[in-house]
Scaffold this motif. Structure first.
Motif, PDB file in Angstrom:
ATOM      1  N   MET A   1      14.046 -36.024 -28.067  1.00 59.61           N
ATOM      2  CA  MET A   1      12.698 -36.407 -28.435  1.00 59.61           C
ATOM      3  C   MET A   1      12.332 -35.647 -29.702  1.00 59.61           C
ATOM      4  SD  MET A   1       9.412 -36.299 -25.922  1.00 59.61           S
ATOM      5  CE  MET A   1       8.223 -37.572 -26.087  1.00 59.61           C
ATOM      6  N   GLY A   2      11.876 -36.354 -30.703  1.00 59.42           N
ATOM      7  CA  GLY A   2      11.504 -35.723 -31.955  1.00 59.42           C
ATOM      8  C   GLY A   2      10.237 -34.887 -31.825  1.00 59.42           C
ATOM      9  N   PHE A   3      10.100 -33.892 -32.696  1.00 58.04           N
ATOM     10  CA  PHE A   3       8.962 -32.976 -32.607  1.00 58.04           C
ATOM     11  C   PHE A   3       7.604 -33.676 -32.675  1.00 58.04           C
ATOM     12  CE2 PHE A   3       6.060 -29.680 -34.285  1.00 58.04           C
ATOM     13  CZ  PHE A   3       6.131 -28.815 -33.202  1.00 58.04           C
ATOM     14  N   PRO A   4       7.396 -34.672 -33.556  1.00 59.10           N
ATOM     15  CA  PRO A   4       6.093 -35.340 -33.563  1.00 59.10           C
ATOM     16  C   PRO A   4       5.756 -35.973 -32.205  1.00 59.10           C
ATOM     17  CG  PRO A   4       7.282 -35.876 -35.556  1.00 59.10           C
ATOM     18  CD  PRO A   4       8.251 -35.153 -34.651  1.00 59.10           C
ATOM     19  N   CYS A   5       6.773 -36.518 -31.532  1.00 64.42           N
ATOM     20  CA  CYS A   5       6.534 -37.118 -30.220  1.00 64.42           C
ATOM     21  C   CYS A   5       6.321 -36.057 -29.149  1.00 64.42           C
ATOM     22  CB  CYS A   5       7.682 -38.050 -29.839  1.00 64.42           C
ATOM     23  SG  CYS A   5       7.643 -39.583 -30.796  1.00 64.42           S
ATOM     24  N   VAL A   6       6.983 -34.914 -29.303  1.00 67.59           N
ATOM     25  CA  VAL A   6       6.737 -33.809 -28.375  1.00 67.59           C
ATOM     26  C   VAL A   6       5.266 -33.403 -28.471  1.00 67.59           C
ATOM     27  CG1 VAL A   6       7.224 -31.376 -27.916  1.00 67.59           C
ATOM     28  CG2 VAL A   6       9.100 -32.953 -28.364  1.00 67.59           C
ATOM     29  N   LEU A   7       4.754 -33.315 -29.687  1.00 70.24           N
ATOM     30  CA  LEU A   7       3.341 -32.955 -29.872  1.00 70.24           C
ATOM     31  C   LEU A   7       2.415 -33.999 -29.257  1.00 70.24           C
ATOM     32  CD1 LEU A   7       3.272 -31.514 -33.504  1.00 70.24           C
ATOM     33  CD2 LEU A   7       3.109 -30.267 -31.344  1.00 70.24           C
ATOM     34  N   GLU A   8       2.739 -35.274 -29.457  1.00 68.74           N
ATOM     35  CA  GLU A   8       1.921 -36.335 -28.861  1.00 68.74           C
ATOM     36  C   GLU A   8       1.931 -36.244 -27.342  1.00 68.74           C
ATOM     37  OE1 GLU A   8       2.216 -40.486 -29.868  1.00 68.74           O
ATOM     38  OE2 GLU A   8       2.486 -40.002 -31.982  1.00 68.74           O
ATOM     39  N   ALA A   9       3.109 -36.049 -26.774  1.00 60.25           N
ATOM     40  CA  ALA A   9       3.216 -35.964 -25.316  1.00 60.25           C
ATOM     41  C   ALA A   9       2.457 -34.738 -24.809  1.00 60.25           C
ATOM     42  CB  ALA A   9       4.680 -35.908 -24.891  1.00 60.25           C
TER      43      ALA A   9
ATOM     44  N   GLY B   1       8.474 -44.592 -25.734  1.00 63.41           N
ATOM     45  CA  GLY B   1       9.885 -44.959 -25.635  1.00 63.41           C
ATOM     46  C   GLY B   1      10.780 -43.737 -25.573  1.00 63.41           C
ATOM     47  N   GLU B   2      10.481 -42.739 -26.399  1.00 65.73           N
ATOM     48  CA  GLU B   2      11.272 -41.505 -26.386  1.00 65.73           C
ATOM     49  C   GLU B   2      11.068 -40.736 -25.084  1.00 65.73           C
ATOM     50  OE1 GLU B   2      11.233 -39.040 -29.891  1.00 65.73           O
ATOM     51  OE2 GLU B   2      11.078 -40.778 -31.216  1.00 65.73           O
ATOM     52  N   LEU B   3       9.852 -40.764 -24.565  1.00 63.49           N
ATOM     53  CA  LEU B   3       9.561 -40.093 -23.304  1.00 63.49           C
ATOM     54  C   LEU B   3      10.346 -40.733 -22.162  1.00 63.49           C
ATOM     55  CD1 LEU B   3       7.856 -37.960 -21.807  1.00 63.49           C
ATOM     56  CD2 LEU B   3       6.098 -39.712 -21.534  1.00 63.49           C
ATOM     57  N   PHE B   4      10.431 -42.056 -22.156  1.00 66.49           N
ATOM     58  CA  PHE B   4      11.164 -42.755 -21.104  1.00 66.49           C
ATOM     59  C   PHE B   4      12.639 -42.384 -21.112  1.00 66.49           C
ATOM     60  CE2 PHE B   4       7.793 -46.240 -21.011  1.00 66.49           C
ATOM     61  CZ  PHE B   4       7.181 -45.691 -19.897  1.00 66.49           C
ATOM     62  N   VAL B   5      13.186 -42.132 -22.298  1.00 64.55           N
ATOM     63  CA  VAL B   5      14.592 -41.739 -22.382  1.00 64.55           C
ATOM     64  C   VAL B   5      14.807 -40.398 -21.661  1.00 64.55           C
ATOM     65  CG1 VAL B   5      16.439 -41.012 -23.961  1.00 64.55           C
ATOM     66  CG2 VAL B   5      15.069 -43.036 -24.477  1.00 64.55           C
ATOM     67  N   LEU B   6      13.843 -39.500 -21.786  1.00 64.12           N
ATOM     68  CA  LEU B   6      13.960 -38.186 -21.151  1.00 64.12           C
ATOM     69  C   LEU B   6      13.730 -38.248 -19.649  1.00 64.12           C
ATOM     70  CD1 LEU B   6      12.092 -35.901 -23.682  1.00 64.12           C
ATOM     71  CD2 LEU B   6      14.547 -36.073 -23.312  1.00 64.12           C
ATOM     72  N   GLY B   7      12.830 -39.104 -19.208  1.00 67.63           N
ATOM     73  CA  GLY B   7      12.513 -39.213 -17.786  1.00 67.63           C
ATOM     74  C   GLY B   7      11.254 -38.445 -17.426  1.00 67.63           C
ATOM     75  N   LYS B   8      10.792 -38.676 -16.208  1.00 62.82           N
ATOM     76  CA  LYS B   8       9.523 -38.118 -15.748  1.00 62.82           C
ATOM     77  C   LYS B   8       9.500 -36.603 -15.622  1.00 62.82           C
ATOM     78  CE  LYS B   8       7.241 -41.591 -12.939  1.00 62.82           C
ATOM     79  NZ  LYS B   8       6.822 -41.939 -11.586  1.00 62.82           N
TER      80      LYS B   8
END
Length: 71
Positions: free
Chosen positions: A1-9, A25-32
């Motif tokens: 997961m890229g850093f910008p998406c980590v910040l969003e999450a 989409g990136e979050l789904f790749v990592l899982g719950k």
């Protein structure tokens, strides 16, 4: 997961914010459960992380499942 998406999450889970389709989409790749294993969140109770992560996950599901407006 890229850093910008980590910040969003992070903002979506621990503050008030939204998460984009791309980051969902990136979050789904990592899982719950990926958030529980992150040492950055060790100061937050697991119950809080779980509840807020589920809410963010469900928001992502709604975002991805909603039909795109036609141009």
């Amino acid at each position: 997961m890229g850093f910008p998406c980590v910040l969003e999450a992070f903002t979506s889970i621990f503050k008030t914010g939204s998460i984009s389709n791309k980051c969902c989409g990136e979050l789904f790749v990592l899982g719950k459960v990926c958030t529980l294993e992150n040492p950055l969140f060790k100061y937050v109770s697991p119950a809080t992380i779980i509840a807020q992560s589920i809410q963010t996950w469900n928001n992502c599901l709604a975002l991805i499942d909603s039909p795109s407006p036609s141009a």
